[in-house]
Design a protein around this motif. Structure first.
Motif: not given
Length: 320
Positions: A222-226, A235-241
């Motif tokens: 779930g993080w790879k594309t970020f 920094a990545t955009s905010v990831i929803t988990q």
């Protein structure tokens, strides 16, 4: 260290007897006449179990942990007394500097607020802080000067532990996590401003900040594309988990490499130094125990199997 504490308690078993009826009920041990209080033990026990929810340990578990913690307190007291004897005790100035450093991570009066919320007594906290400073000072000022690390020994360690110095490829991130997108973005903003993780968590009580290392090939799907195109500092955009939100800041991207002997030396030195310091400390403690008078409450002595009223204390103390 656990074996040392067991040895301490078994040594105390030989010195303890019936508790003096005039003794303060709050005192659970004396180290060369200096008291150790039940409040000190309970404080460390509570810290150990902070956040355990409604878990209720058995009487046997509590007793065993109390014994372990008491052994730790006895060792700390012996160290403090050694510093006193050498006329280099922890000073009021050192205490103030250490406390100010801790407080600097918490804005405004949030430090006191956290103590209140966690039911932590400030005097108990300061007492444990002083013990910790004493241990640090004992190692740095007394034990460390006695140790010299031979370069040949370091080189031999490097060659026999080569696999320890193979650094796999991977990423080092700062992960900022919270219960809402806005909180996470605010946490990122505060991190960019230079606030420490503790200060951010104190200011935004529902946000956590931690540094993580992830090997290449082990990045969660779930993080790879970020993270795949991130550069250091971005920094990545905010990831929803699930029910939480997080943001990853890339601190470092490393390729796989084998450290040279020169690059590895600080790591080798640390390993050898820790080993030598532990050996020095154990030797010191053994000698100190032999010349110290330590008494502890009968209720906190280690249980010795099959030791009845006719058991020889010398034989009982040999049980491990």
């Amino acid at each position: 260290m656990k074996k040392i504490l067991i040895a301490v308690l078994l040594g105390c078993f030989l010195l303890s007897g019936c508790q003096n009826k005039s003794e303060d009920p709050g005192i659970i041990a004396r180290v060369n006449g200096k008291p150790i209080y039940l409040a000190q033990l309970e404080y460390k026990y509570d810290l150990t179990h902070e956040g355990n929810g409604g878990f209720v340990p058995s009487v046997e578990q509590v007793r065993a942990e109390y014994g372990q913690i008491l052994g730790d307190l006895i060792v700390q007291e012996l160290v403090s007394q050694e510093l006193e004897e050498r006329e280099i005790p922890v000073s009021d100035k050192e205490m103030k500097e250490a406390e100010d450093e801790v407080r600097s991570d918490y804005p405004d009066d949030s430090f006191e607020q956290i103590l209140i919320e966690e039911y932590i007594d400030i005097n108990a906290w300061r007492s444990q802080l002083k013990y910790q400073l004493a241990m640090d000072k004992f190692y740095s000022d007394i034990l460390r000067p006695e140790i010299k690390i031979d370069y040949k020994e370091a080189e031999q360690y490097y060659r026999t532990h080569l696999s320890d110095f193979y650094m796999p490829a991977g990423f080092r991130f700062v992960m900022i996590k919270g219960l809402s997108k806005d909180l996470v973005l605010k946490g990122v903003e505060l991190y960019r401003e230079g606030l420490s993780p503790a200060a951010i968590s104190a200011k935004l009580r529902k946000v956590s900040v931690q540094e993580i290392w992830i090997r290449s090939g082990q990045v969660p799907a779930g993080w790879k594309t970020f993270v795949e195109n991130l550069e250091a500092g971005e920094a990545t955009s905010v990831i929803t988990q699930k029910k939480e939100f997080l943001c990853l800041i890339l601190k470092e991207k490393k390729k796989a490499t084998l450290l040279t002997p020169l690059q590895a030396y600080p790591m080798v030195e640390k390993v050898l130094l820790e080993k030598m310091l532990q050996e020095k400390f154990e030797a010191w403690l053994k000698n100190k125990m032999a010349t110290s008078k330590i008494k502890i409450s009968k209720d906190l002595l280690p249980e010795i199997e099959n030791s009845g009223p006719d058991t020889d204390p010398q034989e009982a103390a040999k049980v491990e």
